[in-house]
Design a protein around this motif. Structure first.
Motif, PDB file in Angstrom:
ATOM      1  N   ARG A 202       0.865  -1.387  -0.006  1.00 31.46           N
ATOM      2  CA  ARG A 202       0.008  -0.159  -0.061  1.00 31.46           C
ATOM      3  C   ARG A 202       0.705   1.317   0.011  1.00 31.46           C
ATOM      4  NH1 ARG A 202      -2.756  -3.838   3.326  1.00 31.46           N
ATOM      5  NH2 ARG A 202      -4.769  -3.962   2.940  1.00 31.46           N
ATOM      6  N   TRP A 203       0.525   2.095  -0.862  1.00 30.10           N
ATOM      7  CA  TRP A 203       1.245   3.330  -0.948  1.00 30.10           C
ATOM      8  C   TRP A 203       0.224   4.420  -0.429  1.00 30.10           C
ATOM      9  CZ3 TRP A 203       3.845   3.683  -6.557  1.00 30.10           C
ATOM     10  CH2 TRP A 203       5.076   2.660  -6.386  1.00 30.10           C
ATOM     11  N   ARG A 204       0.811   5.148   0.642  1.00 32.53           N
ATOM     12  CA  ARG A 204      -0.227   6.164   1.154  1.00 32.53           C
ATOM     13  C   ARG A 204       0.310   7.667   0.951  1.00 32.53           C
ATOM     14  NH1 ARG A 204      -0.187   1.939   4.878  1.00 32.53           N
ATOM     15  NH2 ARG A 204      -2.258   1.149   5.334  1.00 32.53           N
ATOM     16  N   PHE A 205      -0.694   8.393   0.559  1.00 36.22           N
ATOM     17  CA  PHE A 205      -0.343   9.996   0.382  1.00 36.22           C
ATOM     18  C   PHE A 205      -1.271  10.796   1.162  1.00 36.22           C
ATOM     19  CE2 PHE A 205       0.955   7.721  -3.472  1.00 36.22           C
ATOM     20  CZ  PHE A 205       2.188   8.143  -3.522  1.00 36.22           C
ATOM     21  N   GLN A 206      -0.754  11.889   1.292  1.00 34.89           N
ATOM     22  CA  GLN A 206      -1.677  12.815   2.241  1.00 34.89           C
ATOM     23  C   GLN A 206      -1.682  14.256   1.443  1.00 34.89           C
ATOM     24  OE1 GLN A 206      -0.547  13.116   6.512  1.00 34.89           O
ATOM     25  NE2 GLN A 206      -1.989  11.636   6.927  1.00 34.89           N
ATOM     26  N   LYS A 207      -2.902  14.930   1.799  1.00 33.61           N
ATOM     27  CA  LYS A 207      -3.044  16.116   1.198  1.00 33.61           C
ATOM     28  C   LYS A 207      -4.274  16.886   1.958  1.00 33.61           C
ATOM     29  CE  LYS A 207      -3.785  18.929  -3.135  1.00 33.61           C
ATOM     30  NZ  LYS A 207      -4.097  18.846  -4.561  1.00 33.61           N
ATOM     31  N   ALA A 208      -3.847  18.036   2.425  1.00 31.42           N
ATOM     32  CA  ALA A 208      -4.985  18.705   3.309  1.00 31.42           C
ATOM     33  C   ALA A 208      -5.549  17.818   4.255  1.00 31.42           C
ATOM     34  CB  ALA A 208      -5.991  19.147   2.261  1.00 31.42           C
ATOM     35  N   GLY A 209      -4.707  17.266   5.073  1.00 36.49           N
ATOM     36  CA  GLY A 209      -5.252  16.394   6.116  1.00 36.49           C
ATOM     37  C   GLY A 209      -5.857  15.175   5.587  1.00 36.49           C
ATOM     38  N   LYS A 210      -6.077  14.559   4.511  1.00 30.59           N
ATOM     39  CA  LYS A 210      -6.763  13.672   4.060  1.00 30.59           C
ATOM     40  C   LYS A 210      -5.784  12.483   3.569  1.00 30.59           C
ATOM     41  CE  LYS A 210     -10.081  12.180   0.554  1.00 30.59           C
ATOM     42  NZ  LYS A 210     -11.172  12.420  -0.453  1.00 30.59           N
ATOM     43  N   THR A 211      -5.852  11.479   3.870  1.00 31.48           N
ATOM     44  CA  THR A 211      -5.018  10.221   3.345  1.00 31.48           C
ATOM     45  C   THR A 211      -5.769   9.558   2.332  1.00 31.48           C
ATOM     46  OG1 THR A 211      -4.067   9.951   5.521  1.00 31.48           O
ATOM     47  CG2 THR A 211      -4.037   8.191   4.037  1.00 31.48           C
ATOM     48  N   GLU A 212      -4.977   9.248   1.213  1.00 34.63           N
ATOM     49  CA  GLU A 212      -5.338   8.511  -0.039  1.00 34.63           C
ATOM     50  C   GLU A 212      -4.534   7.405  -0.168  1.00 34.63           C
ATOM     51  OE1 GLU A 212      -6.680  10.565  -3.395  1.00 34.63           O
ATOM     52  OE2 GLU A 212      -6.516  12.563  -2.438  1.00 34.63           O
ATOM     53  N   GLU A 213      -4.910   6.003  -0.352  1.00 35.61           N
ATOM     54  CA  GLU A 213      -4.224   4.817  -0.387  1.00 35.61           C
ATOM     55  C   GLU A 213      -4.415   4.284  -1.635  1.00 35.61           C
ATOM     56  OE1 GLU A 213      -4.007   2.012   3.294  1.00 35.61           O
ATOM     57  OE2 GLU A 213      -5.042   0.820   1.612  1.00 35.61           O
ATOM     58  N   VAL A 214      -3.477   3.702  -2.173  1.00 34.70           N
ATOM     59  CA  VAL A 214      -3.284   3.078  -3.489  1.00 34.70           C
ATOM     60  C   VAL A 214      -2.666   1.688  -3.294  1.00 34.70           C
ATOM     61  CG1 VAL A 214      -1.430   4.254  -4.401  1.00 34.70           C
ATOM     62  CG2 VAL A 214      -2.773   3.266  -6.023  1.00 34.70           C
ATOM     63  N   ARG A 215      -3.218   0.687  -4.111  1.00 32.46           N
ATOM     64  CA  ARG A 215      -2.268  -0.678  -4.099  1.00 32.46           C
ATOM     65  C   ARG A 215      -1.701  -0.712  -5.432  1.00 32.46           C
ATOM     66  NH1 ARG A 215      -6.252  -5.339  -1.531  1.00 32.46           N
ATOM     67  NH2 ARG A 215      -6.561  -4.258   0.717  1.00 32.46           N
ATOM     68  N   PRO A 216      -0.240  -0.452  -5.402  1.00 33.05           N
ATOM     69  CA  PRO A 216       0.537  -0.613  -6.650  1.00 33.05           C
ATOM     70  C   PRO A 216       0.589  -1.721  -7.279  1.00 33.05           C
ATOM     71  CG  PRO A 216       2.113  -0.198  -4.955  1.00 33.05           C
ATOM     72  CD  PRO A 216       0.586  -0.239  -4.429  1.00 33.05           C
ATOM     73  N   ALA A 217       0.273  -1.743  -8.692  1.00 26.56           N
ATOM     74  CA  ALA A 217       0.775  -3.156  -9.231  1.00 26.56           C
ATOM     75  C   ALA A 217       1.659  -2.918 -10.439  1.00 26.56           C
ATOM     76  CB  ALA A 217      -0.547  -3.594  -9.905  1.00 26.56           C
ATOM     77  N   GLY A 218       2.411  -3.783 -11.024  1.00 24.82           N
ATOM     78  CA  GLY A 218       3.545  -3.824 -11.925  1.00 24.82           C
ATOM     79  C   GLY A 218       4.121  -4.895 -12.330  1.00 24.82           C
ATOM     80  N   ARG A 219       5.106  -4.957 -13.062  1.00 28.47           N
ATOM     81  CA  ARG A 219       5.728  -6.274 -13.477  1.00 28.47           C
ATOM     82  C   ARG A 219       7.041  -6.445 -12.737  1.00 28.47           C
ATOM     83  NH1 ARG A 219       6.669  -5.410 -19.331  1.00 28.47           N
ATOM     84  NH2 ARG A 219       7.518  -7.525 -19.240  1.00 28.47           N
ATOM     85  N   PHE A 220       7.384  -5.561 -11.883  1.00 29.04           N
ATOM     86  CA  PHE A 220       8.558  -5.592 -11.364  1.00 29.04           C
ATOM     87  C   PHE A 220       8.472  -5.181  -9.997  1.00 29.04           C
ATOM     88  CE2 PHE A 220      13.483  -3.867 -11.424  1.00 29.04           C
ATOM     89  CZ  PHE A 220      13.785  -5.137 -10.761  1.00 29.04           C
ATOM     90  N   ARG A 221       9.030  -5.995  -9.240  1.00 35.17           N
ATOM     91  CA  ARG A 221       9.357  -5.792  -7.618  1.00 35.17           C
ATOM     92  C   ARG A 221      10.799  -6.332  -7.029  1.00 35.17           C
ATOM     93  NH1 ARG A 221       4.211  -7.912  -4.794  1.00 35.17           N
ATOM     94  NH2 ARG A 221       3.334  -7.099  -6.657  1.00 35.17           N
ATOM     95  N   ALA A 222      11.055  -5.669  -6.049  1.00 33.92           N
ATOM     96  CA  ALA A 222      12.577  -6.287  -5.641  1.00 33.92           C
ATOM     97  C   ALA A 222      12.788  -6.089  -4.113  1.00 33.92           C
ATOM     98  CB  ALA A 222      13.420  -5.545  -6.748  1.00 33.92           C
TER      99      ALA A 222
END
Length: 311
Positions: A202-222
């Motif tokens: 999970r990647w979490r980002f914040q803006k104006a006190g609000k947290t937005e979360e995304v589950r990143p997907a891709g072909r390469f992890r390490a």
């Protein structure tokens, strides 16, 4: 007379069994030994040494006073040693443990500067992302990223380990620039760590006190962030990495920060020393230098207060 000096003379007289023996050991006259003991007895209003022409022995009060004098003199000597060490130049080998990415990218350049400043020191650096027992591993200083578990380790806060999202100019020209964290769902993401469906990244980002979360997907992890950095520069996707490292790539034009209006994840970072370890000059010097080089942006309360100031 000086009370500590008189205590020292009294202790030597009690241990050596006579004023003459104490005088010879201390390099003063037997009469001066007698004066120091007599001064203590007058100050206390009690006899410390029972003396005859043939022998001397501690009185009951003298026996208790002798034990306390030894403790006081030992503490005074320890205080002197601390002061002398604080004025001394760091020397010897220091065993340090740190997380892999921080240690290889940010701490290593700091260590070379430190070694240049203190040529009599050696640093034995071990990099590991595992939580280790510093006493078991023989480490004198440990740097940790993340919330500290409740422990007896003495900790000083460093600046947070901040992450930002970046991609190469070529990738962004081809795939478009994400405007919100939700846009990352349609991008190739370069994921750090060994994640599973049961425990997704999970990647979490914040803006104006609000947290937005995304589950990143891709072909390469390490599990080595340097591999992901290489892939990002080569245009294989968006990576989330430490600003300390990525800033150089951004300045060189090889990467571009995306979502600059959002705060990326930030994890607390501390420098720690095991409890009970003697605060030698090399430990104090290194902790001071690390705390200054990676100082938090504003004063932060310590997780654990140190019994000995190293500032």
């Amino acid at each position: 007379m000086d009370r500590l000096t008189s205590m020292h003379v009294f202790v030597r007289a009690a241990e050596l069994g006579s004023f003459a023996a104490a005088a010879e050991a201390l390099g003063i006259s037997p009469q001066m030994v007698a004066k120091h003991v007599a001064w203590l007895e007058a100050r206390l209003g009690a006899t410390l040494l029972n003396r005859t022409t043939r022998r001397q022995s501690l009185s009951d009060i003298g026996r208790s006073y002798y034990e306390r004098c030894k403790a006081v003199l030992a503490e005074a000597e320890a205080a002197d040693m601390v002061a002398l060490e604080m004025k001394a130049t760091p020397s010897g080998t220091l065993k340090v443990n740190a997380p892999v990415t921080f240690g290889a990218t940010a701490l290593a350049p700091f260590i070379t500067r430190y070694l240049r400043q203190y040529p009599d020191t050696q640093i034995d650096l071990t990099l590991s992302d595992a939580i280790i027992d510093p006493l078991e591993g023989g480490f004198e200083v440990v740097i940790r990223i993340g919330e500290l578990a409740d422990s007896s380790l003495i900790a000083w806060p460093l600046r947070p380990w901040k992450l930002i999202a970046c991609a190469s100019p070529a990738y962004l020209a081809q795939e478009g620039v994400p405007q919100t964290p939700a846009d990352l769902a349609r991008h190739a993401c370069l994921v750090y760590g060994a994640w599973s469906s049961a425990q997704p990244c999970r990647w979490r980002f914040q803006k104006a006190g609000k947290t937005e979360e995304v589950r990143p997907a891709g072909r390469f992890r390490a599990n080595d962030w340097k591999a992901l950095l290489h892939a990002a520069v080569e245009g294989y996707g968006v990576t989330l990495g430490p600003v300390d490292v990525l800033q150089a790539e951004i300045n060189a034009g090889r990467l571009v920060q995306v979502l600059p209006d959002y705060e990326g994840p930030a994890r607390p970072m501390h420098v720690l020393v095991p409890p009970g370890r003697r605060q030698t000059v090399k430990i104090r010097s290194f902790v001071n230098a690390v705390s200054e080089a990676f100082a938090p942006p504003c004063p932060v309360a310590q997780k654990k207060a140190s019994p000995l100031s190293i500032s």
